[in-house]
Design an enzyme around this catalytic site. Structure first.
Site, short mmCIF file in Angstrom:
data_model
loop_
_atom_site.label_atom_id
_atom_site.label_comp_id
_atom_site.label_asym_id
_atom_site.label_seq_id
_atom_site.Cartn_x
_atom_site.Cartn_y
_atom_site.Cartn_z
N GLY A 289 -0.69 1.25 10.13
CA GLY A 289 -0.94 2.71 10.46
C GLY A 289 -0.54 2.91 11.59
O GLY A 289 -0.38 2.31 12.59
N GLU B 98 -5.17 -7.03 10.22
CA GLU B 98 -3.87 -6.70 10.36
C GLU B 98 -3.34 -6.15 11.67
O GLU B 98 -2.43 -6.42 12.18
CB GLU B 98 -3.51 -5.46 9.06
CG GLU B 98 -1.99 -5.40 9.08
CD GLU B 98 -1.74 -4.38 7.92
OE1 GLU B 98 -2.44 -4.31 6.90
OE2 GLU B 98 -0.59 -3.81 7.80
N GLU C 53 3.56 4.27 -0.38
CA GLU C 53 4.36 4.70 -1.44
C GLU C 53 5.40 5.66 -0.76
O GLU C 53 5.39 6.21 0.28
CB GLU C 53 3.48 5.31 -2.47
CG GLU C 53 2.57 4.52 -2.99
CD GLU C 53 1.35 5.12 -4.03
OE1 GLU C 53 1.65 6.27 -4.12
OE2 GLU C 53 0.96 4.23 -4.88
N MET D 166 0.79 -1.27 -0.01
CA MET D 166 -0.14 0.06 0.08
C MET D 166 0.97 1.38 -0.06
O MET D 166 0.48 2.24 -0.70
CB MET D 166 -0.90 0.11 1.38
CG MET D 166 -1.67 -1.27 1.54
SD MET D 166 -2.62 -0.97 3.10
CE MET D 166 -3.08 -2.75 3.32
N GLN E 177 16.06 -2.54 31.02
CA GLN E 177 16.76 -1.80 32.05
C GLN E 177 17.36 -2.91 33.01
O GLN E 177 18.74 -2.50 33.62
CB GLN E 177 15.91 -0.74 32.92
CG GLN E 177 16.56 0.13 33.66
CD GLN E 177 17.65 1.13 32.97
OE1 GLN E 177 17.50 1.36 31.61
NE2 GLN E 177 18.43 1.76 33.88
N SER F 84 0.38 7.05 5.40
CA SER F 84 -0.60 7.18 6.42
C SER F 84 -1.92 7.64 5.42
O SER F 84 -3.11 7.05 5.93
CB SER F 84 -0.60 8.44 7.33
OG SER F 84 0.68 8.16 8.30
#
Ligand SMILES: Cc1cc2nc3c(=O)[nH]c(=O)nc-3n(C[C@H](O)[C@H](O)[C@H](O)COP(=O)(O)OP(=O)(O)OC[C@H]3O[C@@H](n4cnc5c(N)ncnc54)[C@H](O)[C@@H]3O)c2cc1C
Length: 387
Positions: A374, A252, A135, A133, A346, A140
């Site tokens: 996303g 997803e 590019e 998707m 840590q 976004s």
């Protein structure tokens, strides 16, 4: 997850068959792939043979119907397999995308002919899948993609480029988001399946991207220059791509959530074991109150995360996982992963910063979880929209 963790929590959807699957997956990742980890990290991509071996064992396409070569299961089976991969620290095979995402698009939107053509190969590991998707100009704002597909007789002619594509170095099948109508935004987007096994005219893979983590998985740029894709490779209908992506993105995001919770569990387990072994000021690091408090926080966050994840998996199995809830899961679970892994690192002191210790790799690998699928800022937008 079915494998009882530190807390012995077992999800409501768990069935005995999940334990057998977990054992099979764990053995495969630990014994067949993990011993090659250093070499795979150096080469920057997984071995094709490992996809084939996973396919042979029935670990690919667990939720694909049996008639198309899959396991005939559901998302819970994919979740168990992905959990085990993360638990043993195997990071080369891009199964979250290959099995967790790509096969889902084909099962949902493929014609019978398309399913018969591609799913058996994805399930056997002969084909590696990717979804493209993003590019270079932006990820976004999906509506603004610029890769275009112009109909020419029985083909589409595809021009444009994609970047950050997981499995992009090895992929044979790429589900490609394109504009079939450049005058439109979302309504102009379609999905086509680009068959790119061999270097074909008009298709080129760019370099494998040099990342701060996930070194053994191939993330690549893909270039299309008057590349011909048969019109028969359209997935669903012209102009339906954006809707299809919106429908599949919750899964997803759930896949990302599974990885997040699994990583939290592993980080806590590793940190507890280390803290109980290492001594400082005449007692174990675990015996210091601060360590106990930190680990108690991390274990609590992990348990709460698993319960949220399992609720989402249960909703998803019923077809009721909505976009904002999936966004909440992706947001909260990945933020939790980064926090928990950081706190656990840590506890290792200086050793936590050396790549000899898995916690260091987990720290670097975790960061991208807040970015892909996303970004977490976009997740907040999706959540805020329904407030
Ligand atoms: C290792 C890796 C694997 C990936 N795998 C894939 C893959 O397989 N397939 C694929 O298609 N993509 C993949 N991606 C791409 C990933 O999905 C994108 O990087 C992501 O969607 C963000 O797009 P961008 O990088 O263009 O950032 P941009 O869209 O340029 O965003 C830049 C910053 O602006 C913020 N921002 C943007 N819009 C808004 C807004 N409306 N409100 C507030 N903040 C905003 C973002 O949150 C981000 O912080 C992968 C990325 C990585 C790093």
């Amino acid at each position: 997850m079915p494998t009882p963790g530190l807390d012995g929590y077992i999800p409501s959807w768990h069935k005995p068959e999940h334990d057998d699957l977990a054992e099979l997956a764990r053995n495969f990742f630990a014994k067949e792939v993990l011993p090659h980890a250093e070499r795979l990290e150096r080469q920057g991509h997984p071995d094709r043979e490992h996809y084939l071996k996973a396919g042979e064992l029935g670990l690919l396409g667990l939720s694909v119907p049996e008639e198309f070569g899959g396991g005939g299961g559901d998302f819970t089976h994919e979740a168990v397999m992905l959990h085990e991969q993360q638990q043993v620290g195997e990071g080369s095979l891009g199964l979250a995308v290959h099995s967790g995402i790509v096969t889902g698009y084909l099962v949902h939107y493929g014609t019978d002919e398309q399913k018969r053509r591609w799913l058996p190969g994805l399930c056997s590991g002969e084909l590696v899948g990717a979804i493209a998707m993003t590019e270079p100009g932006g990820g976004s704002d999906l509506q603004a993609i610029r890769t275009k597909a112009v109909r020419d007789g029985d083909d589409y002619i595809v021009t444009g480029s994609k970047t950050f594509i997981t499995n992009g170095g090895l992929a044979d099948l790429v589900i490609l988001a394109v504009k079939t109508d450049t005058s439109q935004g979302a309504a102009g987007i379609s999905l086509v399946v680009a068959e790119v096994s061999a270097e074909k005219e008009g298709f080129r893979r760019g370099r494998l991207l040099d990342k701060i983590g996930l070194h053994a998985n191939d993330t690549a740029e893909l270039f299309f220059d008057d590349f011909r894709v048969p019109a028969a490779n359209l997935l669903g209908s012209e102009g339906g791509g954006f809707f299809q992506m919106m429908q599949q993105l919750p899964q997803e995001r759930l896949v990302i959530g599974v990885g997040a919770v699994s990583a939290m569990q592993r980080a806590v387990e590793l940190a507890v074991a280390y803290a109980k072994e290492r001594t400082a000021f005449g007692k174990t690091v675990f015996a210091h109150q601060n360590t106990r408090m930190v680990l108690a926080d991390c274990a609590t966050r992990t348990r709460a995360s698993r319960i949220f994840l399992d609720d989402c998996i249960t909703r998803h199995a019923r077809g009721e996982l909505d976009v904002p809830t999936a966004a909440m899961a992706k947001l909260w679970l990945t933020e939790g992963q980064c926090e928990v892994v950081d706190k656990c690192l840590q506890i290792f002191g200086g050793y936590g910063y050396t790549t000899e210790y898995p916690i260091a790799k987990m720290y670097a690998d975790a960061r991208v979880q807040k970015i892909y699928g996303g970004t977490n800022e976009i997740m907040k937008e999706l959540i805020a929209r329904v407030l």
